[in-house]
Design an enzyme around this catalytic site. Sequence first.
Site, PDB file in Angstrom:
ATOM      1  N   GLU A 146       0.807  -1.238   0.000  1.00  0.00           N
ATOM      2  CA  GLU A 146       0.000   0.000   0.000  1.00  0.00           C
ATOM      3  C   GLU A 146       0.834   1.279   0.000  1.00  0.00           C
ATOM      4  O   GLU A 146       0.645   2.156   0.840  1.00  0.00           O
ATOM      5  CB  GLU A 146      -0.977  -0.036   1.192  1.00  0.00           C
ATOM      6  CG  GLU A 146      -1.878  -1.267   1.151  1.00  0.00           C
ATOM      7  CD  GLU A 146      -2.782  -1.418   2.369  1.00  0.00           C
ATOM      8  OE1 GLU A 146      -2.766  -0.554   3.256  1.00  0.00           O
ATOM      9  OE2 GLU A 146      -3.524  -2.420   2.420  1.00  0.00           O
ATOM     10  N   GLU A 251      -6.192 -10.795  -1.456  1.00  0.00           N
ATOM     11  CA  GLU A 251      -7.028 -10.588  -0.247  1.00  0.00           C
ATOM     12  C   GLU A 251      -8.507 -10.540  -0.630  1.00  0.00           C
ATOM     13  O   GLU A 251      -9.239  -9.623  -0.254  1.00  0.00           O
ATOM     14  CB  GLU A 251      -6.632  -9.271   0.454  1.00  0.00           C
ATOM     15  CG  GLU A 251      -5.159  -9.167   0.787  1.00  0.00           C
ATOM     16  CD  GLU A 251      -4.792  -7.931   1.608  1.00  0.00           C
ATOM     17  OE1 GLU A 251      -5.692  -7.212   2.091  1.00  0.00           O
ATOM     18  OE2 GLU A 251      -3.573  -7.692   1.766  1.00  0.00           O
TER      19      GLU A 251
HETATM   20  O1  G3I Z   1      -5.188  -7.968  18.991  1.00  0.00           O
HETATM   21  C1  G3I Z   1      -6.109  -6.960  19.438  1.00  0.00           C
HETATM   22  C2  G3I Z   1      -6.863  -7.450  20.636  1.00  0.00           C
HETATM   23  O2  G3I Z   1      -5.967  -7.675  21.683  1.00  0.00           O
HETATM   24  C3  G3I Z   1      -7.925  -6.409  20.988  1.00  0.00           C
HETATM   25  O3  G3I Z   1      -8.705  -6.887  22.026  1.00  0.00           O
HETATM   26  C4  G3I Z   1      -8.821  -6.116  19.798  1.00  0.00           C
HETATM   27  C5  G3I Z   1      -9.864  -5.044  20.107  1.00  0.00           C
HETATM   28  O4  G3I Z   1      -9.982  -4.106  19.082  1.00  0.00           O
HETATM   29  O5  G3I Z   1      -8.017  -5.673  18.731  1.00  0.00           O
HETATM   30  C6  G3I Z   1      -7.064  -6.640  18.331  1.00  0.00           C
HETATM   31  O6  G3I Z   1      -6.308  -6.135  17.273  1.00  0.00           O
HETATM   32  C7  G3I Z   1      -6.969  -6.054  16.019  1.00  0.00           C
HETATM   33  C8  G3I Z   1      -6.197  -6.910  15.030  1.00  0.00           C
HETATM   34  O7  G3I Z   1      -6.742  -6.733  13.753  1.00  0.00           O
HETATM   35  C9  G3I Z   1      -6.247  -8.411  15.373  1.00  0.00           C
HETATM   36  O8  G3I Z   1      -7.560  -8.876  15.309  1.00  0.00           O
HETATM   37  C10 G3I Z   1      -6.949  -4.590  15.599  1.00  0.00           C
HETATM   38  O9  G3I Z   1      -7.784  -3.835  16.444  1.00  0.00           O
HETATM   39  C11 G3I Z   1      -7.441  -4.478  14.175  1.00  0.00           C
HETATM   40  O10 G3I Z   1      -7.259  -3.141  13.724  1.00  0.00           O
HETATM   41  C12 G3I Z   1      -6.653  -5.409  13.280  1.00  0.00           C
HETATM   42  O11 G3I Z   1      -7.219  -5.332  11.984  1.00  0.00           O
HETATM   43  C13 G3I Z   1      -6.468  -5.907  10.953  1.00  0.00           C
HETATM   44  C14 G3I Z   1      -6.181  -4.838   9.913  1.00  0.00           C
HETATM   45  O12 G3I Z   1      -5.517  -5.414   8.817  1.00  0.00           O
HETATM   46  C15 G3I Z   1      -5.322  -3.717  10.486  1.00  0.00           C
HETATM   47  O13 G3I Z   1      -4.938  -2.842   9.498  1.00  0.00           O
HETATM   48  C16 G3I Z   1      -7.307  -7.011  10.334  1.00  0.00           C
HETATM   49  O14 G3I Z   1      -7.428  -8.091  11.255  1.00  0.00           O
HETATM   50  C17 G3I Z   1      -6.657  -7.515   9.043  1.00  0.00           C
HETATM   51  O15 G3I Z   1      -7.544  -8.358   8.377  1.00  0.00           O
HETATM   52  C18 G3I Z   1      -6.348  -6.332   8.147  1.00  0.00           C
HETATM   53  O16 G3I Z   1      -5.688  -6.803   6.997  1.00  0.00           O
HETATM   54  C19 G3I Z   1      -5.395  -5.819   6.003  1.00  0.00           C
HETATM   55  C20 G3I Z   1      -4.133  -6.267   5.307  1.00  0.00           C
HETATM   56  O17 G3I Z   1      -3.104  -6.453   6.237  1.00  0.00           O
HETATM   57  C21 G3I Z   1      -3.696  -5.254   4.245  1.00  0.00           C
HETATM   58  N1  G3I Z   1      -4.788  -4.970   3.321  1.00  0.00           N
HETATM   59  C22 G3I Z   1      -6.033  -4.599   3.932  1.00  0.00           C
HETATM   60  C23 G3I Z   1      -6.473  -5.658   4.935  1.00  0.00           C
HETATM   61  C24 G3I Z   1      -7.835  -5.358   5.485  1.00  0.00           C
HETATM   62  O18 G3I Z   1      -7.800  -4.176   6.256  1.00  0.00           O
END
Ligand code: G3I
Length: 366
Positions: A146, A251
């Site tokens: 990105e 993805e």
């Molecule tokens: O691990 C914490 C947990 O401890 C906490 O209780 C919880 C409460 O919000 O959050 C957890 O972390 C989250 C993490 O995913 C694991 O589940 C984050 O808030 C959340 O922001 C994070 O989101 C990830 C996101 O990337 C962040 O940018 C998504 O799972 C993941 O699917 C997403 O993947 C991205 C690719 O890397 C790049 N392209 C876009 C794609 C979708 O956004």
Amino acid sequence: MVLAAAIARGQAARSLKDAYQEFFRIGAALNQAQFEERDPRGNPIIAAQFNTISPENALKWQSLHPRPDGYDFAAADRYVAFGEKHGMFIVGHCLVWHSQTPQWVFQDTEGKPLTREALLDRMHEHIRTVVARYKGRIGGWDVVNEALNDDGSMRQSPWYRIIGEDYILKAFEFAHEADPQAELYYNDYSLENQAKRKGAVDLIRRVKAAGAPITGIGLQGHMKLDQPDARQEAETIEAFAALGIRVNISELDVDILPRTAPRDSADISATAAVNAQSNPYTNGLPEEMQQALAKRYAELFAVFVQHRDVIGHVTFWGVTDGDSWLNNFPTRGRTNYPLLFDREGKPKPAFDTVVSKATSTRTPVR
Ligand code: G3I
């Protein structure tokens, strides 16, 4: 017997990876419970259906390298071991990104911005350490993720601001140096949109001309029901293939929920109404929407199959609907239906249309 038992349990009797074996690999992004085999619903699906995996979060900088003085490879090691156990092509996601990267990465010990040289050194050390650890085991890396804005210009990330555009070239060089056999990808979203696609094509031309060992593009493929259309998708795949690189759909998912309106009122009842409107399928997906999703996936896979000569893998961003990041984006706590398996792990009508697309292509109609 096995087939009958699977059908009785409501599980898919056919597999995506077998259906697409002659065309390209089919994968899913895994969460930690899945690669640690703690997901009784997801794990049988993963083993039966996919021959490539991506780590949803476990290999991002903040997960692997949370502190300047330390790495934490425990989860990443289990991810790679899971892929090996199942004989899968293992993807690493992602080495250099502006998001899910701790602030300290860009700062010196006093909290001041690093110099170009210091940040290049830090990036080099991270890439060398991570890629070398899984040399010969992780088959492909999202090296840079990105780097572009929606209009195709360079994103003003700390990487770009501190190092300049050649951070991209350097990242590919460092990854290649650590594992010369690994496939190396540039990964981004919305590349079907003309302006961003042009920006990415130009960027890849420039970094290739400068010698970057890039082997492929990841079109993330976060789709809506109506966008991008099949023609745009085909043109996008062709535009990148023309650069002499492989194309992966890295993805894939289809967001079927209405776009959320920005919150413009403090009136709680108005907010509740907006929420209800933006989250209409909390009790299940109506049949016509199931069919619309199935039709949409059929349309997309028709394009992928047509371009099978240049596609390496098509990876879904999640296994079942319940796992998807789209339940929490752009609004938290909605009930979305973007994947091929429902919340119980049962294949949806979209699964059948995707499998049939492969079967009908292989068997010419007389
Ligand atoms: O691990 C914490 C947990 O401890 C906490 O209780 C919880 C409460 O919000 O959050 C957890 O972390 C989250 C993490 O995913 C694991 O589940 C984050 O808030 C959340 O922001 C994070 O989101 C990830 C996101 O990337 C962040 O940018 C998504 O799972 C993941 O699917 C997403 O993947 C991205 C690719 O890397 C790049 N392209 C876009 C794609 C979708 O956004």
